[in-house]
Design a protein around this motif. Sequence first.
Motif, PDB file in Angstrom:
ATOM      1  N   HIS A 121      19.651   5.060 -14.298  1.00  0.00           N
ATOM      2  CA  HIS A 121      19.517   4.310 -13.050  1.00  0.00           C
ATOM      3  C   HIS A 121      19.180   2.861 -13.350  1.00  0.00           C
ATOM      4  CE1 HIS A 121      18.279   8.206 -10.788  1.00  0.00           C
ATOM      5  NE2 HIS A 121      19.568   7.969 -10.624  1.00  0.00           N
ATOM      6  N   ILE A 122      19.448   2.005 -12.376  1.00  0.00           N
ATOM      7  CA  ILE A 122      19.039   0.609 -12.450  1.00  0.00           C
ATOM      8  C   ILE A 122      17.662   0.510 -11.798  1.00  0.00           C
ATOM      9  CG2 ILE A 122      19.554  -1.722 -11.640  1.00  0.00           C
ATOM     10  CD1 ILE A 122      22.555  -0.703 -11.661  1.00  0.00           C
ATOM     11  N   SER A 123      16.683   0.097 -12.548  1.00  0.00           N
ATOM     12  CA  SER A 123      15.324   0.099 -12.010  1.00  0.00           C
ATOM     13  C   SER A 123      15.103  -1.091 -11.070  1.00  0.00           C
ATOM     14  CB  SER A 123      14.296   0.074 -13.140  1.00  0.00           C
ATOM     15  OG  SER A 123      14.471  -1.092 -13.910  1.00  0.00           O
ATOM     16  N   GLY A 124      14.262  -0.865 -10.077  1.00  0.00           N
ATOM     17  CA  GLY A 124      13.882  -1.931  -9.142  1.00  0.00           C
ATOM     18  C   GLY A 124      15.020  -2.461  -8.293  1.00  0.00           C
ATOM     19  N   PHE A 125      16.068  -1.662  -8.126  1.00  0.00           N
ATOM     20  CA  PHE A 125      17.224  -2.205  -7.415  1.00  0.00           C
ATOM     21  C   PHE A 125      16.987  -2.331  -5.917  1.00  0.00           C
ATOM     22  CE2 PHE A 125      21.233  -1.925  -5.123  1.00  0.00           C
ATOM     23  CZ  PHE A 125      21.860  -3.024  -5.662  1.00  0.00           C
ATOM     24  N   SER A 126      16.292  -1.358  -5.333  1.00  0.00           N
ATOM     25  CA  SER A 126      16.149  -1.384  -3.868  1.00  0.00           C
ATOM     26  C   SER A 126      14.712  -1.103  -3.470  1.00  0.00           C
ATOM     27  CB  SER A 126      17.043  -0.329  -3.234  1.00  0.00           C
ATOM     28  OG  SER A 126      16.459   0.937  -3.427  1.00  0.00           O
ATOM     29  N   ASN A 127      14.415  -1.399  -2.241  1.00  0.00           N
ATOM     30  CA  ASN A 127      13.089  -1.157  -1.711  1.00  0.00           C
ATOM     31  C   ASN A 127      13.235  -0.619  -0.293  1.00  0.00           C
ATOM     32  OD1 ASN A 127      10.361  -1.103  -1.878  1.00  0.00           O
ATOM     33  ND2 ASN A 127      10.071  -3.311  -1.926  1.00  0.00           N
ATOM     34  N   ILE A 198       9.955  -0.487  12.275  1.00  0.00           N
ATOM     35  CA  ILE A 198      11.121  -1.144  11.680  1.00  0.00           C
ATOM     36  C   ILE A 198      11.435  -0.458  10.356  1.00  0.00           C
ATOM     37  CG2 ILE A 198      11.962  -3.297  10.653  1.00  0.00           C
ATOM     38  CD1 ILE A 198       9.904  -4.723  12.609  1.00  0.00           C
ATOM     39  N   VAL A 199      12.689  -0.060  10.195  1.00  0.00           N
ATOM     40  CA  VAL A 199      13.134   0.481   8.915  1.00  0.00           C
ATOM     41  C   VAL A 199      13.703  -0.687   8.117  1.00  0.00           C
ATOM     42  CG1 VAL A 199      14.497   2.266   7.785  1.00  0.00           C
ATOM     43  CG2 VAL A 199      13.828   2.553  10.185  1.00  0.00           C
ATOM     44  N   HIS A 200      13.132  -0.906   6.949  1.00  0.00           N
ATOM     45  CA  HIS A 200      13.437  -2.098   6.155  1.00  0.00           C
ATOM     46  C   HIS A 200      14.025  -1.671   4.806  1.00  0.00           C
ATOM     47  CE1 HIS A 200      12.405  -6.126   4.338  1.00  0.00           C
ATOM     48  NE2 HIS A 200      12.297  -5.380   3.256  1.00  0.00           N
ATOM     49  N   VAL A 201      15.212  -2.144   4.504  1.00  0.00           N
ATOM     50  CA  VAL A 201      15.845  -1.863   3.210  1.00  0.00           C
ATOM     51  C   VAL A 201      16.232  -3.179   2.563  1.00  0.00           C
ATOM     52  CG1 VAL A 201      17.935  -0.938   2.110  1.00  0.00           C
ATOM     53  CG2 VAL A 201      16.688   0.456   3.756  1.00  0.00           C
ATOM     54  N   GLU A 202      15.804  -3.334   1.327  1.00  0.00           N
ATOM     55  CA  GLU A 202      16.228  -4.512   0.567  1.00  0.00           C
ATOM     56  C   GLU A 202      16.977  -4.043  -0.670  1.00  0.00           C
ATOM     57  OE1 GLU A 202      13.087  -7.074  -0.869  1.00  0.00           O
ATOM     58  OE2 GLU A 202      14.532  -8.638  -1.413  1.00  0.00           O
ATOM     59  N   ILE A 203      18.071  -4.718  -0.977  1.00  0.00           N
ATOM     60  CA  ILE A 203      18.833  -4.392  -2.196  1.00  0.00           C
ATOM     61  C   ILE A 203      18.814  -5.587  -3.147  1.00  0.00           C
ATOM     62  CG2 ILE A 203      20.313  -2.673  -1.104  1.00  0.00           C
ATOM     63  CD1 ILE A 203      22.487  -5.045  -1.207  1.00  0.00           C
ATOM     64  N   ASN A 204      19.131  -5.301  -4.402  1.00  0.00           N
ATOM     65  CA  ASN A 204      18.979  -6.314  -5.465  1.00  0.00           C
ATOM     66  C   ASN A 204      17.591  -6.936  -5.349  1.00  0.00           C
ATOM     67  OD1 ASN A 204      19.618  -7.865  -7.695  1.00  0.00           O
ATOM     68  ND2 ASN A 204      20.972  -9.282  -6.597  1.00  0.00           N
ATOM     69  N   ALA A 205      16.624  -6.041  -5.080  1.00  0.00           N
ATOM     70  CA  ALA A 205      15.271  -6.470  -4.716  1.00  0.00           C
ATOM     71  C   ALA A 205      14.575  -7.209  -5.848  1.00  0.00           C
ATOM     72  CB  ALA A 205      14.446  -5.252  -4.286  1.00  0.00           C
ATOM     73  N   ALA A 206      14.884  -6.841  -7.074  1.00  0.00           N
ATOM     74  CA  ALA A 206      14.254  -7.503  -8.216  1.00  0.00           C
ATOM     75  C   ALA A 206      15.033  -8.764  -8.615  1.00  0.00           C
ATOM     76  CB  ALA A 206      14.159  -6.538  -9.400  1.00  0.00           C
ATOM     77  N   VAL A 219      18.815  -7.895   2.901  1.00  0.00           N
ATOM     78  CA  VAL A 219      17.830  -7.134   3.657  1.00  0.00           C
ATOM     79  C   VAL A 219      18.479  -6.655   4.946  1.00  0.00           C
ATOM     80  CG1 VAL A 219      15.665  -7.275   4.969  1.00  0.00           C
ATOM     81  CG2 VAL A 219      15.828  -8.340   2.711  1.00  0.00           C
ATOM     82  N   ILE A 220      18.256  -5.394   5.257  1.00  0.00           N
ATOM     83  CA  ILE A 220      18.725  -4.873   6.531  1.00  0.00           C
ATOM     84  C   ILE A 220      17.556  -4.180   7.219  1.00  0.00           C
ATOM     85  CG2 ILE A 220      19.598  -2.738   5.484  1.00  0.00           C
ATOM     86  CD1 ILE A 220      21.798  -2.835   7.641  1.00  0.00           C
ATOM     87  N   GLU A 221      17.466  -4.379   8.533  1.00  0.00           N
ATOM     88  CA  GLU A 221      16.382  -3.767   9.298  1.00  0.00           C
ATOM     89  C   GLU A 221      16.926  -3.233  10.617  1.00  0.00           C
ATOM     90  OE1 GLU A 221      13.405  -6.803   9.795  1.00  0.00           O
ATOM     91  OE2 GLU A 221      12.539  -6.397   7.816  1.00  0.00           O
ATOM     92  N   THR A 222      16.318  -2.152  11.078  1.00  0.00           N
ATOM     93  CA  THR A 222      16.614  -1.658  12.416  1.00  0.00           C
ATOM     94  C   THR A 222      15.336  -1.027  12.964  1.00  0.00           C
ATOM     95  OG1 THR A 222      18.167  -0.372  13.755  1.00  0.00           O
ATOM     96  CG2 THR A 222      17.381   0.665  11.755  1.00  0.00           C
ATOM     97  N   THR A 223      15.252  -0.908  14.282  1.00  0.00           N
ATOM     98  CA  THR A 223      14.056  -0.294  14.851  1.00  0.00           C
ATOM     99  C   THR A 223      14.289   1.202  15.048  1.00  0.00           C
ATOM    100  OG1 THR A 223      14.831  -0.923  17.040  1.00  0.00           O
ATOM    101  CG2 THR A 223      13.171  -2.336  16.014  1.00  0.00           C
ATOM    102  N   ILE A 224      13.188   1.942  15.001  1.00  0.00           N
ATOM    103  CA  ILE A 224      13.265   3.393  15.173  1.00  0.00           C
ATOM    104  C   ILE A 224      12.023   3.852  15.917  1.00  0.00           C
ATOM    105  CG2 ILE A 224      12.151   3.833  12.918  1.00  0.00           C
ATOM    106  CD1 ILE A 224      14.968   6.056  13.969  1.00  0.00           C
ATOM    107  N   HIS A 225      12.195   4.868  16.752  1.00  0.00           N
ATOM    108  CA  HIS A 225      11.019   5.484  17.373  1.00  0.00           C
ATOM    109  C   HIS A 225      10.644   6.722  16.577  1.00  0.00           C
ATOM    110  CE1 HIS A 225       8.107   6.297  20.492  1.00  0.00           C
ATOM    111  NE2 HIS A 225       8.434   7.570  20.358  1.00  0.00           N
ATOM    112  N   VAL A 226       9.433   6.745  16.063  1.00  0.00           N
ATOM    113  CA  VAL A 226       8.929   7.913  15.331  1.00  0.00           C
ATOM    114  C   VAL A 226       8.202   8.817  16.327  1.00  0.00           C
ATOM    115  CG1 VAL A 226       7.300   8.685  13.549  1.00  0.00           C
ATOM    116  CG2 VAL A 226       8.768   6.684  13.137  1.00  0.00           C
TER     117      VAL A 226
END
Length: 244
Positions: A121-127, A198-206, A219-226
Amino acid sequence: MKRKIAYSAAVLLLLVVGVAWAQRTDVSRFFPIYDNGAKPDLTVDPKRFVSQMEIVDRLFDATSCEIQEGSVGGTGYRRLLRFDTVLINGGDGDLVVGSPTDPNNPYYSVFVFSPCHNHYHISGFSNYQLLNLNHKVVALGHKQAFCLEDLLKYSNDNKSNGYTCKFQGITSGWADWYFKQLSGQWIDITGVPEGDYIVHVEINAAGTFAEGKDKYPNVIETTIHVPDPRNKVTVDNSPALTDQ
Ligand SMILES: [Zn+2]
């Protein structure tokens, strides 16, 4: 009865969010390949990210790979917010990461062998993180590991240059696809109180890979109701799936 109600509410919310996104985003128009000085530009397909999002419960025992990898916070039933991550390369150059076992590869040191997956795997790729509406982290979150390869075609013109886990990369105009059933394609939201997040995803994070002009967001974000943690959601008892 309760279970049905909770689930329907979540689905309804996802449909509303999904439709809103669908009206605003069309991947083939939103992420055309552009002149990026022969550099890749990585981004996440926002439509797929939102449309596939769901909340399920899943059981993990002490021997689970997920415990070792830290993608869940403990054993027993965990509540998972899961989604698809499609990594599009919209730049006019390939992302070339190369062979994980070649010591002369400039990216050699970013690879980590995963005994659970039996590949590198590529380490630290996403968050992956769950944030409250003030952008504070409220759940464990984790750095999802990736092996980058060509799986989906996003451009009419380009042929795949055949990247796989053994020689990793993403061709210009292609995408890698981590679907929600794959191990770790989630945020462990066990015990998170009911509310909007907010669901937060970052790629190429490192920042491992140069992305030239980097026109497309990392970075991509969307809202969600838990829902209330006491409410039942779908239990996923299907066998564990890891990326190949
Ligand atoms: Zn893997």
